[in-house]
Motif scaffolding. Structure first.
Motif, short mmCIF file in Angstrom:
data_model
loop_
_atom_site.label_atom_id
_atom_site.label_comp_id
_atom_site.label_asym_id
_atom_site.label_seq_id
_atom_site.Cartn_x
_atom_site.Cartn_y
_atom_site.Cartn_z
N PRO A 18 14.80 -6.92 -44.33
CA PRO A 18 15.22 -8.33 -44.40
C PRO A 18 15.61 -8.82 -43.02
O PRO A 18 16.03 -8.03 -42.16
CB PRO A 18 16.42 -8.30 -45.35
CG PRO A 18 16.89 -6.88 -45.33
CD PRO A 18 15.68 -6.03 -45.10
N GLU A 19 15.52 -10.11 -42.77
CA GLU A 19 15.73 -10.67 -41.44
C GLU A 19 17.05 -10.26 -40.78
O GLU A 19 17.06 -9.88 -39.61
CB GLU A 19 15.62 -12.21 -41.52
CG GLU A 19 15.24 -12.87 -40.20
CD GLU A 19 13.89 -12.40 -39.67
OE1 GLU A 19 13.78 -12.20 -38.44
OE2 GLU A 19 12.95 -12.23 -40.47
N PRO A 20 18.19 -10.31 -41.50
CA PRO A 20 19.46 -9.93 -40.86
C PRO A 20 19.50 -8.47 -40.41
O PRO A 20 20.21 -8.13 -39.47
CB PRO A 20 20.50 -10.19 -41.96
CG PRO A 20 19.86 -11.14 -42.90
CD PRO A 20 18.41 -10.79 -42.87
N ARG A 21 18.74 -7.63 -41.09
CA ARG A 21 18.75 -6.19 -40.77
C ARG A 21 17.86 -5.85 -39.58
O ARG A 21 18.05 -4.82 -38.93
CB ARG A 21 18.27 -5.42 -42.02
CG ARG A 21 18.32 -3.91 -41.90
CD ARG A 21 19.73 -3.36 -42.00
NE ARG A 21 19.73 -1.90 -41.90
CZ ARG A 21 19.76 -1.23 -40.75
NH1 ARG A 21 19.82 -1.87 -39.61
NH2 ARG A 21 19.77 0.10 -40.75
N LYS A 22 16.91 -6.72 -39.28
CA LYS A 22 15.96 -6.43 -38.20
C LYS A 22 16.64 -6.29 -36.84
O LYS A 22 16.33 -5.40 -36.06
CB LYS A 22 14.89 -7.53 -38.13
CG LYS A 22 13.87 -7.46 -39.26
CD LYS A 22 12.81 -8.54 -39.12
CE LYS A 22 11.79 -8.45 -40.25
NZ LYS A 22 10.75 -9.49 -40.15
N SER A 23 17.57 -7.19 -36.54
CA SER A 23 18.25 -7.14 -35.24
C SER A 23 19.07 -5.87 -35.09
O SER A 23 19.16 -5.30 -34.00
CB SER A 23 19.14 -8.37 -35.06
OG SER A 23 20.08 -8.46 -36.11
N VAL A 24 19.65 -5.40 -36.20
CA VAL A 24 20.42 -4.14 -36.18
C VAL A 24 19.48 -2.96 -35.94
O VAL A 24 19.79 -2.04 -35.17
CB VAL A 24 21.19 -3.95 -37.51
CG1 VAL A 24 21.92 -2.60 -37.51
CG2 VAL A 24 22.16 -5.08 -37.73
N PHE A 25 18.32 -2.99 -36.57
CA PHE A 25 17.33 -1.93 -36.42
C PHE A 25 16.87 -1.83 -34.96
O PHE A 25 16.74 -0.73 -34.41
CB PHE A 25 16.14 -2.21 -37.35
CG PHE A 25 15.13 -1.09 -37.42
CD1 PHE A 25 15.37 0.04 -38.19
CD2 PHE A 25 13.93 -1.17 -36.72
CE1 PHE A 25 14.44 1.06 -38.26
CE2 PHE A 25 12.99 -0.16 -36.78
CZ PHE A 25 13.25 0.96 -37.56
N ILE A 26 16.62 -2.97 -34.34
CA ILE A 26 16.19 -3.01 -32.94
C ILE A 26 17.30 -2.51 -32.02
O ILE A 26 17.07 -1.75 -31.08
CB ILE A 26 15.75 -4.44 -32.55
CG1 ILE A 26 14.44 -4.79 -33.27
CG2 ILE A 26 15.57 -4.57 -31.03
CD1 ILE A 26 14.08 -6.25 -33.22
N TYR A 27 18.52 -2.93 -32.32
CA TYR A 27 19.68 -2.49 -31.53
C TYR A 27 19.82 -0.96 -31.59
O TYR A 27 20.04 -0.31 -30.56
CB TYR A 27 20.95 -3.16 -32.04
CG TYR A 27 22.21 -2.73 -31.31
CD1 TYR A 27 22.52 -3.24 -30.05
CD2 TYR A 27 23.07 -1.80 -31.89
CE1 TYR A 27 23.66 -2.84 -29.38
CE2 TYR A 27 24.21 -1.40 -31.22
CZ TYR A 27 24.51 -1.91 -29.97
OH TYR A 27 25.65 -1.51 -29.31
N GLU A 28 19.70 -0.40 -32.78
CA GLU A 28 19.81 1.06 -32.94
C GLU A 28 18.69 1.79 -32.21
O GLU A 28 18.90 2.86 -31.63
CB GLU A 28 19.80 1.41 -34.44
CG GLU A 28 21.07 0.96 -35.16
CD GLU A 28 21.00 1.16 -36.66
OE1 GLU A 28 19.87 1.38 -37.18
OE2 GLU A 28 22.05 1.06 -37.33
N TRP A 29 17.48 1.21 -32.23
CA TRP A 29 16.35 1.81 -31.50
C TRP A 29 16.63 1.83 -30.00
O TRP A 29 16.41 2.84 -29.32
CB TRP A 29 15.09 1.01 -31.80
CG TRP A 29 13.91 1.31 -30.90
CD1 TRP A 29 13.27 2.50 -30.77
CD2 TRP A 29 13.26 0.39 -30.01
NE1 TRP A 29 12.24 2.40 -29.85
CE2 TRP A 29 12.22 1.12 -29.38
CE3 TRP A 29 13.43 -0.95 -29.71
CZ2 TRP A 29 11.37 0.52 -28.44
CZ3 TRP A 29 12.59 -1.55 -28.79
CH2 TRP A 29 11.57 -0.81 -28.15
#
Length: 225
Positions: A18-29
């Protein structure tokens, strides 16, 4: 090869989030990259470097990154070039310069511009003379852009110009006067962060530009008091 694959952003998984989770996923990467890349060898990243550079630059250009992500993008990219191959180095800084030349002043483009400024600064600071003479264009674009930049852009520009001075030292002597002129203007800026960044930029340049404490000393002091 296995390590190389884990360094690449999993775009399939990203798309399903979902859109809100994408930024967190990129940050963790990016957090993962910043921790793992310094311990990698050139062979570890040889097969994946081009893809990782493309993915990082895609975030710089289109990802609307906030301050923590901007810093991680810049650090990961500079580490990638210091550990791995430099074949995409000039292409990458040219892309940053192209973003800085873009006259789009919409709020949506601001984060990309700031990301390009921060990325360029960290690359010059960490890679130094490996960057060749690309700094000349970067400094020219940054100083020209100060006139129409908002306060955050002016502050980040001053920080990046300071990093150019720190990373290149006397090698950037031909642009020290241009940076000094920009600093003089920003020392009287209405925004405190811009004034602080300008003062810090001058401190970074001090060891490499003797005119700051000789011919320009009195002029500089008059701006401070």
């Amino acid at each position: 090869m296995e390590r190389a694959q884990t360094l690449i952003l999993n775009e399939e998984t990203l798309e399903k989030l979902p859109e809100p989770r994408k930024s967190v996923f990129i940050y963790e990467w990016l957090q993962y990259l910043s921790k793992v890349l310094p311990n990698c060898s050139k062979d570890d990243i040889k097969g994946s470097q081009k893809k990782i550079v493309e993915q990082i630059m895609a975030q710089v250009q289109h990802g609307s990154p906030g301050p923590p992500v901007r810093e991680l993008l810049a650090v990961s990219l500079s580490t990638l070039f210091s550990v791995g191959d430099t074949f995409l180095l000039f292409d990458t800084i040219n892309k940053c310069n192209d973003l800085l030349k873009n006259k789009d002043d919409s709020p949506s483009f601001l984060s990309s511009r700031l990301a390009a400024i921060v990325t360029a600064g960290v690359m010059y600071e960490r890679l130094g003379r490996m960057m060749g003479r690309s700094y000349e264009e970067t400094v020219q674009v940054l100083t020209k852009g100060l006139k129409n930049a908002e306060s955050q852009g002016r502050a980040e520009t001053m920080v990046t110009l300071g990093k150019v001075c720190k990373g290149l030292g006397v090698a950037a002597g031909n642009v020290h006067r241009d940076i000094y002129k920009a600093c003089r203007t920003c020392l009287t800026d209405r925004a405190m962060p811009v004034r602080i960044a300008a003062a810090n930029c001058l401190l970074e340049m001090l060891d490499f530009a003797s005119f700051l404490y000789t011919t320009e000393f009195e002029n500089l002091c008059s701006l401070c008091f």
